[in-house]
Design an enzyme around this catalytic site. Structure first.
Site, PDB file in Angstrom:
ATOM      1  N   LYS A 142       0.863  -1.190   0.000  1.00  0.00           N
ATOM      2  CA  LYS A 142       0.000   0.000   0.000  1.00  0.00           C
ATOM      3  C   LYS A 142       0.886   1.223   0.000  1.00  0.00           C
ATOM      4  O   LYS A 142       2.045   1.158   0.439  1.00  0.00           O
ATOM      5  CB  LYS A 142      -0.866   0.016   1.260  1.00  0.00           C
ATOM      6  CG  LYS A 142      -2.115   0.875   1.128  1.00  0.00           C
ATOM      7  CD  LYS A 142      -3.244   0.089   0.490  1.00  0.00           C
ATOM      8  CE  LYS A 142      -4.451   0.941   0.212  1.00  0.00           C
ATOM      9  NZ  LYS A 142      -5.609   0.112  -0.154  1.00  0.00           N
ATOM     10  N   ASP A 182      -7.111   4.400  -4.283  1.00  0.00           N
ATOM     11  CA  ASP A 182      -7.745   4.273  -2.965  1.00  0.00           C
ATOM     12  C   ASP A 182      -8.323   5.676  -2.703  1.00  0.00           C
ATOM     13  O   ASP A 182      -8.563   6.425  -3.667  1.00  0.00           O
ATOM     14  CB  ASP A 182      -6.714   3.832  -1.898  1.00  0.00           C
ATOM     15  CG  ASP A 182      -7.368   3.379  -0.594  1.00  0.00           C
ATOM     16  OD1 ASP A 182      -7.779   2.217  -0.513  1.00  0.00           O
ATOM     17  OD2 ASP A 182      -7.486   4.196   0.346  1.00  0.00           O
TER      18      ASP A 182
HETATM   19  P1  NDP Z   1     -12.864   8.089  -2.514  1.00  0.00           P
HETATM   20  O1  NDP Z   1     -11.769   9.056  -2.352  1.00  0.00           O
HETATM   21  O2  NDP Z   1     -13.452   7.862  -3.857  1.00  0.00           O
HETATM   22  O3  NDP Z   1     -14.063   8.443  -1.524  1.00  0.00           O
HETATM   23  C1  NDP Z   1     -13.861   8.541  -0.161  1.00  0.00           C
HETATM   24  C2  NDP Z   1     -15.146   8.951   0.525  1.00  0.00           C
HETATM   25  O4  NDP Z   1     -14.999   8.781   1.925  1.00  0.00           O
HETATM   26  C3  NDP Z   1     -15.502  10.404   0.305  1.00  0.00           C
HETATM   27  O5  NDP Z   1     -16.897  10.556   0.328  1.00  0.00           O
HETATM   28  C4  NDP Z   1     -14.851  11.079   1.502  1.00  0.00           C
HETATM   29  O6  NDP Z   1     -15.457  12.314   1.866  1.00  0.00           O
HETATM   30  C5  NDP Z   1     -15.078  10.051   2.577  1.00  0.00           C
HETATM   31  N1  NDP Z   1     -14.011  10.138   3.579  1.00  0.00           N
HETATM   32  C6  NDP Z   1     -12.686   9.926   3.373  1.00  0.00           C
HETATM   33  N2  NDP Z   1     -11.992  10.139   4.497  1.00  0.00           N
HETATM   34  C7  NDP Z   1     -12.892  10.499   5.406  1.00  0.00           C
HETATM   35  C8  NDP Z   1     -12.793  10.844   6.764  1.00  0.00           C
HETATM   36  N3  NDP Z   1     -11.608  10.863   7.411  1.00  0.00           N
HETATM   37  N4  NDP Z   1     -13.944  11.131   7.426  1.00  0.00           N
HETATM   38  C9  NDP Z   1     -15.148  11.116   6.784  1.00  0.00           C
HETATM   39  N5  NDP Z   1     -15.297  10.806   5.482  1.00  0.00           N
HETATM   40  C10 NDP Z   1     -14.189  10.493   4.821  1.00  0.00           C
HETATM   41  O7  NDP Z   1     -12.312   6.701  -1.910  1.00  0.00           O
HETATM   42  P2  NDP Z   1     -12.835   5.212  -2.164  1.00  0.00           P
HETATM   43  O8  NDP Z   1     -14.309   5.210  -2.341  1.00  0.00           O
HETATM   44  O9  NDP Z   1     -11.979   4.602  -3.197  1.00  0.00           O
HETATM   45  O10 NDP Z   1     -12.450   4.509  -0.775  1.00  0.00           O
HETATM   46  C11 NDP Z   1     -13.372   4.419   0.321  1.00  0.00           C
HETATM   47  C12 NDP Z   1     -12.923   3.305   1.260  1.00  0.00           C
HETATM   48  O11 NDP Z   1     -12.917   2.060   0.544  1.00  0.00           O
HETATM   49  C13 NDP Z   1     -11.508   3.435   1.826  1.00  0.00           C
HETATM   50  O12 NDP Z   1     -11.496   2.887   3.132  1.00  0.00           O
HETATM   51  C14 NDP Z   1     -10.671   2.561   0.913  1.00  0.00           C
HETATM   52  O13 NDP Z   1      -9.493   2.102   1.540  1.00  0.00           O
HETATM   53  C15 NDP Z   1     -11.651   1.422   0.674  1.00  0.00           C
HETATM   54  N6  NDP Z   1     -11.413   0.605  -0.504  1.00  0.00           N
HETATM   55  C16 NDP Z   1     -11.307   1.163  -1.748  1.00  0.00           C
HETATM   56  C17 NDP Z   1     -11.118   0.350  -2.854  1.00  0.00           C
HETATM   57  C18 NDP Z   1     -11.082   0.913  -4.226  1.00  0.00           C
HETATM   58  O14 NDP Z   1     -11.017   0.095  -5.164  1.00  0.00           O
HETATM   59  N7  NDP Z   1     -11.131   2.209  -4.435  1.00  0.00           N
HETATM   60  C19 NDP Z   1     -10.972  -1.104  -2.711  1.00  0.00           C
HETATM   61  C20 NDP Z   1     -11.184  -1.603  -1.371  1.00  0.00           C
HETATM   62  C21 NDP Z   1     -11.375  -0.759  -0.323  1.00  0.00           C
HETATM   63  P3  NDP Z   1     -14.650  13.707   1.636  1.00  0.00           P
HETATM   64  O15 NDP Z   1     -14.661  13.944   0.150  1.00  0.00           O
HETATM   65  O16 NDP Z   1     -15.421  14.719   2.412  1.00  0.00           O
HETATM   66  O17 NDP Z   1     -13.254  13.497   2.171  1.00  0.00           O
HETATM   67  O1  2IT Z   2      -8.011  -1.502  -0.511  1.00  0.00           O
HETATM   68  C1  2IT Z   2      -7.969  -1.993  -1.653  1.00  0.00           C
HETATM   69  O2  2IT Z   2      -8.121  -3.200  -1.856  1.00  0.00           O
HETATM   70  C2  2IT Z   2      -7.762  -1.086  -2.788  1.00  0.00           C
HETATM   71  N1  2IT Z   2      -7.676   0.127  -2.596  1.00  0.00           N
HETATM   72  C3  2IT Z   2      -7.628  -1.630  -4.173  1.00  0.00           C
HETATM   73  C4  2IT Z   2      -6.240  -2.126  -4.425  1.00  0.00           C
HETATM   74  C5  2IT Z   2      -5.926  -2.537  -5.850  1.00  0.00           C
HETATM   75  O3  2IT Z   2      -4.744  -2.817  -6.072  1.00  0.00           O
HETATM   76  O4  2IT Z   2      -6.809  -2.604  -6.699  1.00  0.00           O
END
Ligand code: NDP
Ligand code: 2IT
Length: 462
Positions: A142, A182
């Protein structure tokens, strides 16, 4: 894969094994001070391992568990960049290459002001087990930066990504380490990062990053995969209890990549997503979230959920501060960030009649909240199993890149569904085999651990 365990053994493992794991965690805390998120993620896994280590002592030999808790490599670097006014900023970049026993390091990059070594290590550690559960031959890593993309112009984001990749390129490669998105890193950022990698290396090496545009090496469904996969996992958990997802009311937190495609799949399967949120507040929409409007505001305009409420009309209410867990519903899919659902929230959910909680985000439910949910008999899917769909389709993107191939949407969607069902089933069966039936946490931790530990053992002391 595994041998001796039977469902009649002590599900908590022997006292001796539990003591050894507890002192290993004490030592981990001592050697990694001020890394609370990493301590939490490690504790949650180590806590599950006593039964498997008691049944299979060979997996504890040669300090295997200690080695698993120590990243193979940790890279921390300076990222200097200029804003649109010509002012210079210095951010910190990270890549933690945690474990490559099963394949190249694989895991996302997070750009958020809260990023530090503890956060990157917790995410990298979780990623080892998640990636093992996919069965697709990927190790765990990561990275990210404390850069905050909010309020930055496109040009600023591009210059930052170029500066970040100017150092990162030395450490990654399609056979070495393959980053993706992420929080704060989506298609736009992956584009800028890939462009700079290509410029520096003079190589068309599409397999070095995943989450690329579909016109230049990206996979169909990668954008949707994490949210889609989490809803499929939730549906499997409910099916196992003889319940259906269709007709259910759902709480979704966050409004980014994972949240948006969670809402989409919930609606496709006949459930209703009532909420989305961001760091400033949440929206509850009695008619169900209007996906077209949400995508327009978040993906096109890069706006806030308060904008959604303003434009949606009477069915939607914006609640500044507060959390979506205040709204009564049947199922909950936390999809924003770590520790966003605490014990008090879990009690509120239980009072509201929640049946299942499935983690789209990484480690969103605190350990105390997990206990509340389990004691109330709520089905609980931990992120390393439930949100593995994203990295699974990343691994499918790597396969397409190796063969210079492009798979159809149907093919990738079918493979995603198969992977999520298989992950559900291996967690279920492993929990049963080790005497904790229905406990997806121990099932996911033990099944992921067995795969990585067997590979590490076979590959010797490295
Ligand atoms: P994005 O940046 O697309 O969206 C993040 C969202 O979460 C936004 O709405 C943001 O609001 C909110 N957020 C982030 N940090 C905070 C915080 N500290 N407090 C409150 N709200 C918060 O990210 P993703 O959707 O890609 O990721 C969301 C979660 O999913 C993470 O935990 C990530 O690790 C996990 N994840 C993502 C994957 C992926 O493929 N993208 C795969 C597996 C897991 P704001 O804009 O106000 O900050
Ligand atoms: O938390 C996760 O699994 C991710 N942000 C996606 C990682 C990836 O390599 O697709």
């Amino acid at each position: 894969m595994s041998t001796a365990a039977t469902s009649t053994q002590d599900p908590r493992g022997t006292q001796q094994t539990r003591d050894a794991l507890a002192s290993l965690h004490d030592e981990l805390v001592r050697r990694n001070p001020a890394q609370p998120e990493f301590h939490q993620a490690a504790h949650e896994v180590l806590e599950s391992l006593a039964p498997v280590l008691a049944a299979r002592p060979e997996l504890a030999e040669a300090a295997l568990v200690e080695r698993l808790c120590e990243p193979e490599r940790q890279i921390v670097f300076r990222v200097p960049w200029q804003d649109d006014k010509g002012r210079t900023h210095v951010n910190r970049g990270y890549r933690v290459e945690f474990n490559s026993a099963l394949g190249p390091y694989k895991g996302g990059l997070r750009f958020h002001p809260s990023v530090n070594l503890s956060v990157v290590k917790f995410l990298g550690f979780e990623q080892i087990f998640k990636n093992a559960l996919t069965g697709l031959g990927i190790g765990g890593g990561k990275g990210g930066s404390d850069f905050d993309p909010h309020g930055k112009s496109d040009a600023e984001v591009m210059r930052f990504c170029q500066a970040f990749m100017t150092e990162l390129h030395r450490h990654i490669g399609d056979h070495t380490d393959v980053p993706a998105g992420d929080i704060g890193v989506g298609g736009r950022e992956i584009g800028y990062l890939f462009g700079q990698y290509r410029r520096i290396t003079n190589r068309w090496e599409t397999g070095v990053l995943t989450g690329k545009g579909t016109g230049w090496g990206g996979s169909a469904i990668r954008t949707e995969a994490t949210g889609y996969g989490n809803v499929l996992f939730l549906a499997e958990m409910l099916r196992k209890r003889g319940e259906d997802l269709a007709g259910r009311q759902a709480l979704v937190s966050g409004s980014g990549n994972v949240a948006i495609y969670t809402v989409e799949k919930l609606h496709q399967l006949g459930a209703v997503a009532l909420t989305v949120s961001d760091s400033r507040g949440y929206v509850v929409d009695e008619k169900g979230i209007d996906l077209d409007l949400l995508k327009q505001i978040k993906e096109v305009e890069r706006g806030r959920v308060s904008d959604y409420a303003e434009r949606r009309g009477a069915s939607a209410t914006y609640v500044p501060g507060g959390s979506v867990w205040e709204v009564p519903a049947d199922v909950a899919l936390p999809s924003a960030t770590q520790n966003e659902l605490n014990a008090a929230d879990a009690e509120t959910l239980v009072r509201g009649g929640v049946r299942a909680v499935s983690e789209g985000a990484n480690m969103p439910v605190t350990p105390e909240a997990v206990r509340v949910l389990k004691e109330a008999g709520v089905a609980y899917g931990p992120g390393k199993a439930a949100n593995a769909g994203g990295v699974a389709v990343s691994a499918l993107e790597m396969r397409q890149n190796s063969g210079r191939d492009t798979w159809s949407r149907e093919r990738v969607e079918n493979e995603l569904a198969t992977v999520m069902r298989d992950i559900h089933d291996v967690c279920w069966e492993t929990a049963e085999r080790y005497g904790t039936p229905g406990d997806y946490v121990s099932g996911a931790n033990i099944a992921g651990f067995e795969r990585v530990a067997e590979a590490m053992r076979a590959q010797g002391l490295i």
